[in-house]
Design a protein around this motif. Structure first.
Motif, PDB file in Angstrom:
ATOM      1  N   ALA A  69      37.683  46.002  50.045  1.00  0.00           N
ATOM      2  CA  ALA A  69      37.717  45.095  48.903  1.00  0.00           C
ATOM      3  C   ALA A  69      36.483  45.284  48.020  1.00  0.00           C
ATOM      4  N   ILE A  70      35.324  45.502  48.645  1.00  0.00           N
ATOM      5  CA  ILE A  70      34.098  45.766  47.873  1.00  0.00           C
ATOM      6  C   ILE A  70      34.240  47.078  47.100  1.00  0.00           C
ATOM      7  N   ASP A  71      34.755  48.117  47.766  1.00  0.00           N
ATOM      8  CA  ASP A  71      34.955  49.411  47.096  1.00  0.00           C
ATOM      9  C   ASP A  71      35.904  49.266  45.909  1.00  0.00           C
ATOM     10  N   LEU A  72      36.980  48.493  46.094  1.00  0.00           N
ATOM     11  CA  LEU A  72      37.950  48.292  45.014  1.00  0.00           C
ATOM     12  C   LEU A  72      37.309  47.556  43.838  1.00  0.00           C
ATOM     13  N   ALA A  73      36.547  46.513  44.136  1.00  0.00           N
ATOM     14  CA  ALA A  73      35.886  45.744  43.076  1.00  0.00           C
ATOM     15  C   ALA A  73      34.898  46.618  42.301  1.00  0.00           C
ATOM     16  N   LEU A  74      34.145  47.447  43.011  1.00  0.00           N
ATOM     17  CA  LEU A  74      33.186  48.329  42.340  1.00  0.00           C
ATOM     18  C   LEU A  74      33.894  49.401  41.525  1.00  0.00           C
ATOM     19  N   ASP A  75      35.028  49.862  42.022  1.00  0.00           N
ATOM     20  CA  ASP A  75      35.842  50.826  41.268  1.00  0.00           C
ATOM     21  C   ASP A  75      36.285  50.201  39.944  1.00  0.00           C
ATOM     22  N   ALA A  76      36.685  48.919  40.005  1.00  0.00           N
ATOM     23  CA  ALA A  76      37.115  48.213  38.799  1.00  0.00           C
ATOM     24  C   ALA A  76      35.950  48.013  37.834  1.00  0.00           C
ATOM     25  N   GLY A  86      31.804  53.743  33.417  1.00  0.00           N
ATOM     26  CA  GLY A  86      30.924  54.545  34.254  1.00  0.00           C
ATOM     27  C   GLY A  86      29.460  54.161  34.228  1.00  0.00           C
ATOM     28  N   LYS A  87      29.114  53.113  33.452  1.00  0.00           N
ATOM     29  CA  LYS A  87      27.710  52.690  33.363  1.00  0.00           C
ATOM     30  C   LYS A  87      27.416  51.659  34.453  1.00  0.00           C
ATOM     31  N   THR A  88      27.495  52.120  35.691  1.00  0.00           N
ATOM     32  CA  THR A  88      27.308  51.226  36.837  1.00  0.00           C
ATOM     33  C   THR A  88      26.124  51.703  37.665  1.00  0.00           C
ATOM     34  N   SER A  89      25.225  50.783  37.966  1.00  0.00           N
ATOM     35  CA  SER A  89      24.061  51.121  38.791  1.00  0.00           C
ATOM     36  C   SER A  89      23.766  49.959  39.725  1.00  0.00           C
ATOM     37  N   ALA A  90      22.948  50.210  40.717  1.00  0.00           N
ATOM     38  CA  ALA A  90      22.589  49.179  41.687  1.00  0.00           C
ATOM     39  C   ALA A  90      21.842  48.028  41.014  1.00  0.00           C
ATOM     40  N   GLU A  91      21.113  48.323  39.938  1.00  0.00           N
ATOM     41  CA  GLU A  91      20.351  47.287  39.242  1.00  0.00           C
ATOM     42  C   GLU A  91      21.243  46.396  38.388  1.00  0.00           C
ATOM     43  N   SER A  92      22.393  46.911  37.975  1.00  0.00           N
ATOM     44  CA  SER A  92      23.257  46.149  37.065  1.00  0.00           C
ATOM     45  C   SER A  92      24.405  45.432  37.771  1.00  0.00           C
ATOM     46  N   VAL A  93      24.482  45.567  39.084  1.00  0.00           N
ATOM     47  CA  VAL A  93      25.596  44.981  39.833  1.00  0.00           C
ATOM     48  C   VAL A  93      25.078  43.988  40.869  1.00  0.00           C
ATOM     49  N   TYR A 139      26.553  50.979  48.540  1.00  0.00           N
ATOM     50  CA  TYR A 139      27.925  50.969  48.021  1.00  0.00           C
ATOM     51  C   TYR A 139      28.036  51.730  46.692  1.00  0.00           C
ATOM     52  N   ILE A 140      27.017  51.584  45.841  1.00  0.00           N
ATOM     53  CA  ILE A 140      27.035  52.275  44.545  1.00  0.00           C
ATOM     54  C   ILE A 140      26.940  53.784  44.746  1.00  0.00           C
ATOM     55  N   ASP A 141      26.096  54.214  45.677  1.00  0.00           N
ATOM     56  CA  ASP A 141      25.966  55.654  45.968  1.00  0.00           C
ATOM     57  C   ASP A 141      27.302  56.233  46.438  1.00  0.00           C
ATOM     58  N   GLN A 142      28.000  55.491  47.291  1.00  0.00           N
ATOM     59  CA  GLN A 142      29.319  55.943  47.753  1.00  0.00           C
ATOM     60  C   GLN A 142      30.312  56.032  46.591  1.00  0.00           C
TER      61      GLN A 142
END
Length: 253
Positions: free
Chosen positions: A190-197, A204-211, A234-237
């Protein structure tokens, strides 16, 4: 330019226009649409709440931006829209939760709390001298081993979802959910799916600092916000997976 027949129906107070619309409520929804993306996903192992808290300036301390809140031990909420309005709603939700606990000596049900917040929102569309809240909330929690996820609208409307999103990236995120959501998902899935969304919603502008990520696990029925190290993992994955997908696409072409 606004049609003449609608002039005056969006000034100061919320009243019906001749065609049955509430312009102040519609404007509040627009405020939500301009907010950053927030998401919620329900799984067999609990609830996942994720927000994108990208800033407009590199001078802003991202830790000071809070868009996921704990309401009770077993309930959390993600917000989008006017931050001050959201904070007011969260404080009201916390009070309602504690009042219920003191009155009935048990935790409040997730659906009861969501309805109480929506009742408050609805009052602000009907009384003079006030305006609707320019904020939407995704309220998720666990009660007696059952996961619940609700989306609240500025009008006071309430809908239960398996996965939902609010804010500027809602359309892209919902497309991902419609395509990839599956019954019986684990919490990690569920976490992977949410991060994919979030990745799709932010182009594609997703980073550990912004999430920011929070979970309410079914086993413990406790709200927990993930640490920066866990989010980074999770972001690295996610980035590695997206990179591999792009390489596969290029090789096929």
């Amino acid at each position: 330019m606004q049609p003449l027949q609608n002039a005056g129906y969006d000034r100061a107070i919320t009243v019906f226009s001749p065609d049955g619309r509430l312009f102040q409520v519609e404007y509040a929804r627009e405020a939500v649409k301009r907010g950053t993306t927030s998401l919620g996903v329900k799984s067999d192992e609990g609830i996942v709440l994720v927000v994108d808290k990208r800033t407009s300036s590199k001078l802003v301390e991202t830790k000071s931006i809070e868009k996921i809140f704990q309401i009770d031990d077993h309930i959390g909420a993600a917000t989008s829209g006017l931050v001050a309005d959201a904070r007011s709603l969260i404080e009201r939700a916390r009070i309602e939760s504690q009042v219920y606990k003191i009155t009935y000596n048990e935790p409040i049900r997730v659906d009861n709390l969501a309805k109480k917040i929506c009742d408050m929102k609805q009052l602000y569309t009907q009384n003079g001298g006030v305006r609707p809240f320019g904020s939407a909330l995704i309220i998720g929690g666990i009660f007696e081993g059952e996961s619940k996820l609700f989306e609240t609208d500025p009008s006071g409307a309430l809908i239960e979802y398996k996965a939902t999103a609010i804010g500027s990236g809602r359309s892209d995120a919902m497309d991902v959910f419609e395509d990839k959501y599956e019954e019986g998902m684990s919490l990690d899935a569920a976490i992977d799916l949410a991060l994919d969304a979030v990745y799709e919603a932010t182009e594609g502008k997703t980073s550990a600092e912004s999430v920011e990520i929070a979970v309410i696990e079914k086993d413990t029925e406790k709200y927990r916000k993930l640490s920066q190290e866990e989010v980074s993992s999770y972001i690295d994955q996610l980035v590695e997976k997206k990179s591999n997908d792009e390489e596969e696409t290029e090789s096929e072409e």
